[in-house]
Design a protein around this motif. Structure first.
Motif, PDB file in Angstrom:
ATOM      1  N   SER A   9      26.394 -19.304  -1.272  1.00 25.78           N
ATOM      2  CA  SER A   9      25.162 -18.572  -0.913  1.00 25.78           C
ATOM      3  C   SER A   9      23.995 -19.501  -0.626  1.00 25.78           C
ATOM      4  O   SER A   9      23.007 -19.090  -0.042  1.00 25.78           O
ATOM      5  N   TYR A  10      24.102 -20.772  -1.065  1.00 26.50           N
ATOM      6  CA  TYR A  10      22.960 -21.665  -0.922  1.00 26.50           C
ATOM      7  C   TYR A  10      22.535 -21.932   0.531  1.00 26.50           C
ATOM      8  O   TYR A  10      21.337 -21.926   0.819  1.00 26.50           O
ATOM      9  N   ASN A  62      39.287 -19.338  13.548  1.00 24.08           N
ATOM     10  CA  ASN A  62      40.255 -18.645  12.685  1.00 24.08           C
ATOM     11  C   ASN A  62      41.536 -18.340  13.443  1.00 24.08           C
ATOM     12  O   ASN A  62      42.158 -17.317  13.219  1.00 24.08           O
ATOM     13  N   GLU A 121      22.724 -20.080   3.118  1.00 24.59           N
ATOM     14  CA  GLU A 121      22.024 -18.899   3.635  1.00 24.59           C
ATOM     15  C   GLU A 121      20.627 -18.805   3.017  1.00 24.59           C
ATOM     16  O   GLU A 121      19.646 -18.487   3.691  1.00 24.59           O
ATOM     17  N   ALA A 122      20.565 -19.104   1.702  1.00 22.18           N
ATOM     18  CA  ALA A 122      19.272 -19.012   1.013  1.00 22.18           C
ATOM     19  C   ALA A 122      18.300 -20.059   1.547  1.00 22.18           C
ATOM     20  O   ALA A 122      17.134 -19.763   1.839  1.00 22.18           O
ATOM     21  N   GLY A 126      17.354 -19.285   5.098  1.00 25.10           N
ATOM     22  CA  GLY A 126      16.421 -18.140   5.092  1.00 25.10           C
ATOM     23  C   GLY A 126      15.027 -18.575   4.704  1.00 25.10           C
ATOM     24  O   GLY A 126      14.032 -18.137   5.296  1.00 25.10           O
ATOM     25  N   ALA A 127      14.949 -19.454   3.691  1.00 29.64           N
ATOM     26  CA  ALA A 127      13.634 -19.926   3.253  1.00 29.64           C
ATOM     27  C   ALA A 127      12.979 -20.776   4.346  1.00 29.64           C
ATOM     28  O   ALA A 127      11.776 -20.643   4.632  1.00 29.64           O
ATOM     29  N   TYR A 132      13.561 -20.541   7.518  1.00 34.37           N
ATOM     30  CA  TYR A 132      13.232 -19.602   8.600  1.00 34.37           C
ATOM     31  C   TYR A 132      11.819 -19.042   8.389  1.00 34.37           C
ATOM     32  O   TYR A 132      11.037 -18.888   9.313  1.00 34.37           O
ATOM     33  N   LEU A 133      11.560 -18.788   7.111  1.00 32.53           N
ATOM     34  CA  LEU A 133      10.280 -18.177   6.764  1.00 32.53           C
ATOM     35  C   LEU A 133       9.126 -19.174   6.908  1.00 32.53           C
ATOM     36  O   LEU A 133       8.065 -18.820   7.424  1.00 32.53           O
ATOM     37  N   GLN A 179      28.890 -22.368  -9.328  1.00 37.99           N
ATOM     38  CA  GLN A 179      28.923 -20.979  -8.882  1.00 37.99           C
ATOM     39  C   GLN A 179      27.974 -20.760  -7.713  1.00 37.99           C
ATOM     40  O   GLN A 179      26.941 -21.395  -7.633  1.00 37.99           O
ATOM     41  N   GLU A 180      28.333 -19.841  -6.879  1.00 36.63           N
ATOM     42  CA  GLU A 180      27.428 -19.366  -5.826  1.00 36.63           C
ATOM     43  C   GLU A 180      27.029 -20.429  -4.821  1.00 36.63           C
ATOM     44  O   GLU A 180      26.027 -20.282  -4.136  1.00 36.63           O
ATOM     45  N   LEU A 197      17.864 -13.162  -1.105  1.00 36.60           N
ATOM     46  CA  LEU A 197      18.244 -13.270   0.310  1.00 36.60           C
ATOM     47  C   LEU A 197      17.709 -12.118   1.150  1.00 36.60           C
ATOM     48  O   LEU A 197      17.080 -12.341   2.186  1.00 36.60           O
ATOM     49  N   GLN A 209      37.189 -22.569  12.556  1.00 40.62           N
ATOM     50  CA  GLN A 209      36.033 -21.743  12.914  1.00 40.62           C
ATOM     51  C   GLN A 209      36.454 -20.531  13.737  1.00 40.62           C
ATOM     52  O   GLN A 209      35.974 -19.426  13.533  1.00 40.62           O
ATOM     53  N   ARG A 225      39.141 -23.787  -0.859  1.00 40.19           N
ATOM     54  CA  ARG A 225      40.146 -22.929  -0.234  1.00 40.19           C
ATOM     55  C   ARG A 225      41.383 -23.713   0.194  1.00 40.19           C
ATOM     56  O   ARG A 225      42.497 -23.370  -0.162  1.00 40.19           O
ATOM     57  N   LEU A 260      13.964 -12.455   1.619  1.00 40.87           N
ATOM     58  CA  LEU A 260      13.555 -13.435   2.631  1.00 40.87           C
ATOM     59  C   LEU A 260      13.600 -12.818   4.027  1.00 40.87           C
ATOM     60  O   LEU A 260      12.678 -12.976   4.832  1.00 40.87           O
ATOM     61  N   HIS A 291      35.664 -12.312  11.550  1.00 43.04           N
ATOM     62  CA  HIS A 291      34.792 -12.200  12.721  1.00 43.04           C
ATOM     63  C   HIS A 291      34.237 -10.788  12.856  1.00 43.04           C
ATOM     64  O   HIS A 291      33.082 -10.590  13.220  1.00 43.04           O
TER      65      HIS A 291
END
Lengths: 291, 290
Positions: B189-190, B35, B192-193, B196-197, B199-200, B185-186, A55, B33, B103, A58, A193
Motif C-alpha cells: 500500500s505504500y 500477465n 499508492e499512499a 497519493g500524497a 499528487y496532493l 506488513q502493508e 488513501l 506486467q 510472490r 488523499l 487487469h
C-alpha cells in the motif's frame, strides 16, 4: 464419519443426507466464518485502518482542491466527499469480492470451498457482509474527516429514506461483486487487469466526483446498469436536498431501479456460481493455481 | 537466511553484466506486467484507465466552468497525463521488488548471483514505465484532438525537464523500493499512499496556492512540483496559475535540478543502507503473507 448427533457410523449416503435445519445452520456458520476475518481484521490490523482511511482521503482531498481552484459551488465539495465514501464500497466490491475467488484459488483455498459442505453463495455472502462492515468504517471516516476539514454542510430532510436507499444500494452493489467473483475466476489471468479497468472508468461513468447528469445522454444508460451510479445519484439528492443540482431521475424511480438490479445481480450471481461449480467439478481446472 | 557478501573469488559484475541483467529484467517485467494476457485486453486496459482518469477532471472542469477558461483545462490535462509516470515508476519499482520477494520468491537468487540488483530493479520496472509513457502520450493526444489543448513545445525547456524529472521520479521509486523491503506488513500500500500524497502536494491537478499554507514548504521541496511546472512550460508555453507561474523558466529549471540532485543522492544512500540492512536482517527472503 459419524452421523450427526448419534455417534454411530453411517453409510456415505446417509451421512450426506442432511436435514434442512442442519443445512441452514451450516451455511449460516459459513457466512459468519467468512465475514469474521474481515470484521475482526479491523481491530487486529490497525495499519489496515490507516490505509483504508488515508488513501481515499488523499484522493478526495485532491478533487476537493480542484473544485476549490475552479471556485465551484460548495455543494460540489460535498459531492466529492460522498462520492469518495461510496467509491470505498466500490473498491471493496472489486478487490475483495470480484477478485477474491481468484486470489483464494492462488492461495489454495478455493478447492476447500468447493469440497466443504456449504453453498458457495454463503461464502460470498460472508465476504459481502464482512466487507460491508469493514468498508463502512472507512466510508464514515472519509465523510467525517472530509466534512470537518472541508466544511461540508449536509441538508438531510429524510434520514430514514436515505438509510434505506444506502442499504438498498449495497444489495445490487455486492450482488454485482458476487457475479464478478465467478466471472473473474472464469477469465483467469485477465482478472487483475479487469479489476484495474473497473476503477477510474467506473469512477468516471458513475459520477463519483461530479453530478452524473454531467456526462450527458450516457447518464441514462449508466443509471440503468451501474448500481454505484444510481445509488450515488439518489443519495446525493437526499443528502443535499436544497441543492440546485438535479438528479438524473427522481429518487422513487432510482429506488425501483435499485430493487430490480438487486434481484437481477443476485440471480445472475447464483447462476454464474452454479455454472462455475459444474465446470470446476467437470474439468478440475478452475481450482488450480496459476491458471 | 541472511546474505551478507559475495563469496571470495567471485568477481564483481561488470557493466556488460549489468546491461544483460537489465535487458533480461525488461523482458521479464513486460511478461509479468501484461500477465501473459490477451494483448487486445492489455492494450484496452493501457488506454482506457489513464483516459478515464483524465476525463474525470475534464468533466469536473466543464460542469463548473461550462468550458470557459481553457488555460486551466490544459493545466489539468498535462498534469494528469504526466502523473502516470510517477505512478508507473514508483509503483513499478516497489511492486517489482515485493513481487520478487513475496510472490515469485526470486529476490534471494537475484541477490546471490553476480548480476546487479540495481540494474535488475530498473529493468523489472521498465515495463510499467513504458505503459506509463504510452498513457502520457495518449492522454496528450486526446487532449489536443478532442479537448482543444494547444501544445507549444519548447524543447530547450522540455528535454532537460524530462531528463531531470525522470531521474527524480526514479530516485523516489528507488527509495520506496528499499524502504518497502524493510516493512513487514502493508508494504504493497505504500507506493499508492506516497504517490497519493505527492499528487496532493505537487500541484498535479490544481495550483499549489490552493493548498493550506502549512503544506507549501513541502510542495516547494518536492522535485515533482518543479518537474510538473517545467514540463507544463515546455509543453504548453506557459506555466501554472499562481505563485509558480510568476517564476522565470530558468528559476524553475534550477529548482528542479537542485531538488532532483538532493533526491538522487538521498535515494542512492538510502537504498544502499536499506539493502545492507535487508541482507543483515535476512529480509531478502522474508515473506509477510500480505
Amino acid at each position: 464419519m459419524t452421523a450427526a448427533g448419534t455417534g454411530t457410523t453411517a453409510s456415505a449416503r446417509q451421512a450426506a443426507e442432511w436435514s434442512t435445519e442442519r443445512v441452514i445452520r451450516s451455511n449460516l456458520r459459513a457466512v459468519m466464518g467468512r465475514a469474521y476475518p474481515r470484521v475482526i481484521g479491523l481491530t487486529r490490523e490497525p495499519s489496515w485502518l490507516f490505509f483504508e482511511i488515508f488513501l481515499p482521503f488523499l484522493a478526495v482531498s485532491a478533487f476537493v482542491f480542484v473544485y476549490r481552484a475552479l471556485e465551484a459551488p460548495e455543494e460540489y465539495i460535498g459531492f466529492v466527499v460522498i462520492g469518495g465514501a461510496m467509491a470505498a464500497f466500490w473498491l471493496n466490491v472489486v478487490w475483495m469480492m470480484a477478485a477474491q475467488f481468484y486470489w483464494e484459488k492462488d492461495q489454495g483455498n478455493l478447492e476447500l470451498y468447493f469440497t466443504a459442505p456449504m453453498h458457495l453463495m454463503s461464502v460470498l455472502a460472508g465476504m459481502a457482509i464482512g466487507g460491508l462492515v469493514m468498508t463502512s468504517s472507512r466510508a464514515l471516516a472519509v465523510i467525517a474527516i472530509g466534512s470537518i476539514l472541508y466544511g461540508v454542510s449536509f441538508d438531510i430532510q429524510q434520514p430514514w429514506l436515505l438509510a434505506g436507499v444506502f442499504l438498498l444500494t449495497m444489495i445490487p452493489l455486492y450482488g454485482l461483486g458476487m457475479l464478478f467473483a465467478s466471472l473473474f475466476l472464469l477469465w483467469g489471468r485477465e482478472a487483475f487487469h479487469l479489476a484495474q479497468l473497473l476503477q477510474e472508468p467506473i469512477y468516471f461513468l458513475g459520477g463519483v466526483n461530479f453530478p452524473i447528469g454531467a456526462i450527458g445522454p450516457l447518464a441514462g444508460l449508466v443509471v440503468a446498469t451501474l448500481p454505484l451510479a444510481v445509488g450515488l445519484d439518489a443519495m446525493r439528492q437526499l443528502v443535499f436536498a436544497g441543492s440546485d443540482v438535479a438528479g438524473v431521475l427522481p429518487v422513487a424511480a432510482e429506488i425501483a431501479i435499485l430493487a430490480v438490479m438487486a434481484v437481477v445481480f443476485l440471480v445472475g450471481a447464483r447462476l454464474a456460481l452454479g455454472y462455475l461449480e459444474t465446470l470446476a467439478r467437470r474439468e478440475g481446472r478452475l481450482t488450480l493455481r496459476w491458471q | 537466511m541472511a546474505v551478507t557478501s559475495l563469496a571470495p573469488g567471485i568477481p564483481r559484475s561488470t557493466l556488460g553484466d549489468a546491461w544483460r541483467t537489465f535487458r533480461t529484467a525488461v523482458r521479464l517485467g513486460w511478461a509479468i506486467q501484461s500477465n501473459w494476457s490477451d494483448p487486445f485486453l492489455f492494450a484496452v486496459y493501457t488506454i482506457i484507465k489513464p483516459l478515464a482518469a483524465a476525463m474525470i477532471l475534464v468533466v469536473m472542469f466543464w460542469v463548473v466552468t461550462g468550458g470557459r477558461g481553457t488555460a486551466f483545462l490544459q493545466f489539468l490535462i498535462v498534469g494528469s497525463a504526466l502523473w502516470n509516470v510517477v505512478l508507473g515508476v514508483v509503483a513499478g519499482m516497489v511492486q517489482s521488488i515485493l513481487e520478487d520477494r513475496e510472490r515469485y520468491r526470486m529476490m534471494k537468487y537475484v541477490v546471490v548471483t553476480p548480476s546487479s540488483l540495481f540494474a535488475f530493479l530498473l529493468g523489472r520496472s521498465a515495463a510499467r514505465v513504458l505503459v506509463a509513457l504510452i498513457a502520457v502520450a495518449l492522454t496528450l493526444v486526446v487532449g489536443v484532438v478532442f479537448l482543444g489543448v494547444r501544445l507549444q513545445p519548447d524543447l530547450v525547456l522540455f528535454i532537460p525537464a524530462t531528463i531531470l524529472g525522470l531521474l527524480a521520479v526514479n530516485a523516489i521509486g528507488l527509495f520506496m523500493a528499499g524502504w518497502c523491503l524493510q516493512l513487514r506488513q502493508e508494504a504493497w500500500s505504500y507506493p499508492e499512499a506516497i504517490a497519493g500524497a505527492l499528487y496532493l502536494v505537487s500541484g498535479a491537478i490544481f495550483p499549489i496556492d490552493v493548498l493550506p499554507s502549512i503544506l507549501h514548504p513541502i510542495a516547494f521541496a518536492m522535485p515533482t512540483t518543479w518537474w510538473l511546472e517545467a514540463s507544463r512550460r515546455g509543453l504548453l508555453g506557459h506555466g501554472s496559475p499562481g505563485v509558480l507561474g510568476d517564476l522565470g523558466d530558468g528559476q524553475v529549471l534550477v529548482y528542479l535540478a537542485i531538488t532532483t540532485a538532493i533526491a538522487v543522492l538521498l535515494a542512492l544512500a538510502a537504498f544502499g543502507w536499506f539493502m545492507r540492512r535487508a541482507r543483515r536482517a535476512g529480509l531478502l527472503d522474508m515473506t509477510t503473507g500480505s
